[in-house]
Enzyme design. Structure first.
Site, PDB file in Angstrom:
ATOM      1  CB  CYS A   4       1.740  41.466  35.146  1.00  0.00           C
ATOM      2  SG  CYS A   4       2.640  39.971  35.604  1.00  0.00           S
ATOM      3  CB  CYS A   7       3.407  40.768  31.763  1.00  0.00           C
ATOM      4  SG  CYS A   7       2.195  39.436  31.925  1.00  0.00           S
ATOM      5  CG  HIS A  99       6.987  32.929  40.016  1.00  0.00           C
ATOM      6  ND1 HIS A  99       5.847  33.670  40.258  1.00  0.00           N
ATOM      7  CD2 HIS A  99       7.625  32.839  41.204  1.00  0.00           C
ATOM      8  CE1 HIS A  99       5.801  34.008  41.537  1.00  0.00           C
ATOM      9  NE2 HIS A  99       6.874  33.495  42.144  1.00  0.00           N
ATOM     10  CG  HIS A 101      11.048  30.084  43.171  1.00  0.00           C
ATOM     11  ND1 HIS A 101      11.677  31.265  43.496  1.00  0.00           N
ATOM     12  CD2 HIS A 101       9.724  30.301  43.397  1.00  0.00           C
ATOM     13  CE1 HIS A 101      10.782  32.156  43.892  1.00  0.00           C
ATOM     14  NE2 HIS A 101       9.584  31.594  43.850  1.00  0.00           N
TER      15      HIS A 101
END
Ligand code: DGP
Length: 113
Positions: A4, A7, A99, A101
């Protein structure tokens, strides 16, 4: 997860421009900024997207939103900011690690789609 991208960024294996870090989250500048301030906030625990949210992820997700607020304050986004999390193909999610933004530093349009 060793394959990933985010990661590997969190572990430091791939360099990033770190903005903030705590026990649960990591924040770094987007490689392709869409606004003067464009920071990605990610949980250190690998979750694929918001779709993975459940009772077990409450603490991690709250930590992500707390980090979004900290990043916005740290970056001086006093005029406002936008938090976006793309989830799945229709939303054009390109990295399969949750995630958020954090976008700001200028006036945005009201178009969300
Ligand atoms: P999304 O399309 O919502 O999955 O956003 C993924 C974002 O990740 C995109 O805005 C570009 C950013 N990105 C992709 N690869 C890297 C990288 O290697 N480093 C950094 N800093 N950002 C990356």
């Amino acid at each position: 997860m060793s394959d990933c991208l985010f990661c590997r960024i969190i572990s430091g294996e791939i360099p990033s421009a770190k903005v903030y870090e705590d026990a649960l989250t990591y924040a770094f500048r987007d490689i392709n900024p869409m606004m003067p301030v464009h920071v990605l906030v990610v949980p250190k625990q690998h979750l694929a997207s918001v779709a993975a949210a459940d009772e077990a992820t409450d603490e991690v997700l709250a930590g992500c939103l707390r980090t979004c607020a900290k990043v916005a304050a740290q970056e001086g986004l006093t005029g406002g900011f936008r938090v976006v999390s793309n989830c799945g193909d229709d939303a054009c999610q390109s990295v399969q690690h949750l995630h958020f933004h954090v976008l700001g530093g200028g006036k945005m349009t009201d178009r969300m789609g």
